[in-house]
Write a protein that holds these residues in place. Sequence first.
Motif, PDB file in Angstrom:
ATOM      1  N   GLU A 241       1.093  -1.096   0.064  1.00  0.00           N
ATOM      2  CA  GLU A 241       0.007   0.220  -0.361  1.00  0.00           C
ATOM      3  C   GLU A 241       1.023   1.238   0.014  1.00  0.00           C
ATOM      4  O   GLU A 241       0.294   2.571  -0.659  1.00  0.00           O
ATOM      5  CB  GLU A 241      -0.545  -0.193   1.605  1.00  0.00           C
ATOM      6  CG  GLU A 241      -1.997   0.918   1.238  1.00  0.00           C
ATOM      7  CD  GLU A 241      -3.122   0.968   2.797  1.00  0.00           C
ATOM      8  OE1 GLU A 241      -3.923   0.894   1.985  1.00  0.00           O
ATOM      9  OE2 GLU A 241      -3.094   1.394   3.736  1.00  0.00           O
TER      10      GLU A 241
ATOM     11  N   ARG B  39      -7.160  -5.382   4.120  1.00  0.00           N
ATOM     12  CA  ARG B  39      -6.384  -4.645   2.651  1.00  0.00           C
ATOM     13  C   ARG B  39      -6.339  -5.709   1.470  1.00  0.00           C
ATOM     14  O   ARG B  39      -5.936  -5.181   0.741  1.00  0.00           O
ATOM     15  CB  ARG B  39      -4.536  -4.652   2.646  1.00  0.00           C
ATOM     16  CG  ARG B  39      -4.268  -3.463   3.999  1.00  0.00           C
ATOM     17  CD  ARG B  39      -2.897  -3.392   4.077  1.00  0.00           C
ATOM     18  NE  ARG B  39      -2.696  -1.795   4.651  1.00  0.00           N
ATOM     19  CZ  ARG B  39      -2.586  -1.772   5.929  1.00  0.00           C
ATOM     20  NH1 ARG B  39      -1.713  -2.379   6.526  1.00  0.00           N
ATOM     21  NH2 ARG B  39      -1.999  -0.304   6.349  1.00  0.00           N
TER      22      ARG B  39
ATOM     23  N   LEU C 287      -6.161  -4.677  -1.940  1.00  0.00           N
ATOM     24  CA  LEU C 287      -4.611  -4.323  -2.765  1.00  0.00           C
ATOM     25  C   LEU C 287      -4.984  -5.311  -3.373  1.00  0.00           C
ATOM     26  O   LEU C 287      -3.667  -5.338  -4.816  1.00  0.00           O
ATOM     27  CB  LEU C 287      -3.774  -4.192  -1.598  1.00  0.00           C
ATOM     28  CG  LEU C 287      -3.555  -2.844  -0.786  1.00  0.00           C
ATOM     29  CD1 LEU C 287      -2.530  -2.785   0.415  1.00  0.00           C
ATOM     30  CD2 LEU C 287      -4.130  -1.859  -1.580  1.00  0.00           C
TER      31      LEU C 287
END
Length: 235
Positions: free
Chosen positions: A77, A167, A170
Amino acid sequence: MTSTTQHLALVPGLNNTRAVFDGVVAHLPAGITPHALDNPPLETVEAIAQAWLAQLPERFWLAGFSFGGYVALAMLEAAPERVQGIALLCTAPIADSEAAAQKRLAALDAVAQGRYFEMIAAQAGNAFHPDSLNNSALMAARQRMVQAYGPQTYAAHVRATAARPDRSHLLNGNRPTLVLAASHDRVFAPETLQAYARHIPGARVETVAHAGHLAPMEQPAAVAAALQAWVEGAA
């Protein structure tokens, strides 16, 4: 694969030093240069990610094992342009539920009471394939690693784990992705990892046989082969 050396960051898990990857590193081919570092005792995965990014080459392949997967996703990220591909080894991109986070933080009571090493020794049955528990060399290697890692680092990493965000977004197929499971993993069941991998476009999914959660220590040659195929298949 081109003749250019491929750099591979190997991020260890909870209760692990970089020694968790010793066997994997030994089985990697000459064209892949491993970068196995210890996670510093910081209390967010984002801070640990920044410490890694400061030490790695400009471009690299990124493999995170267990807790190391949370760090790897924070690295992705923060610096997506530097990450050539991502491999998640016995880990998942989701956050803890509130209940899971609270249960995790409650384990810190054992650290405060001086019972860290006792607690980790009791968890061997969840960490390994049953057959591995009779491997005295492997058990001794884990004990040395845990002693080097220690309760203060554990406490910091538990807090980092409990606070991590989801996350999953991603993992969008924009770079070569490997999801590696272990056949007898009691921490991250293979079915769980295969389920989220199905939503990643083009993801490579591998299951290491005859291994529990600590697959990099139990089956290092198989883990190295999966990493090599992932890198060489796209480099």
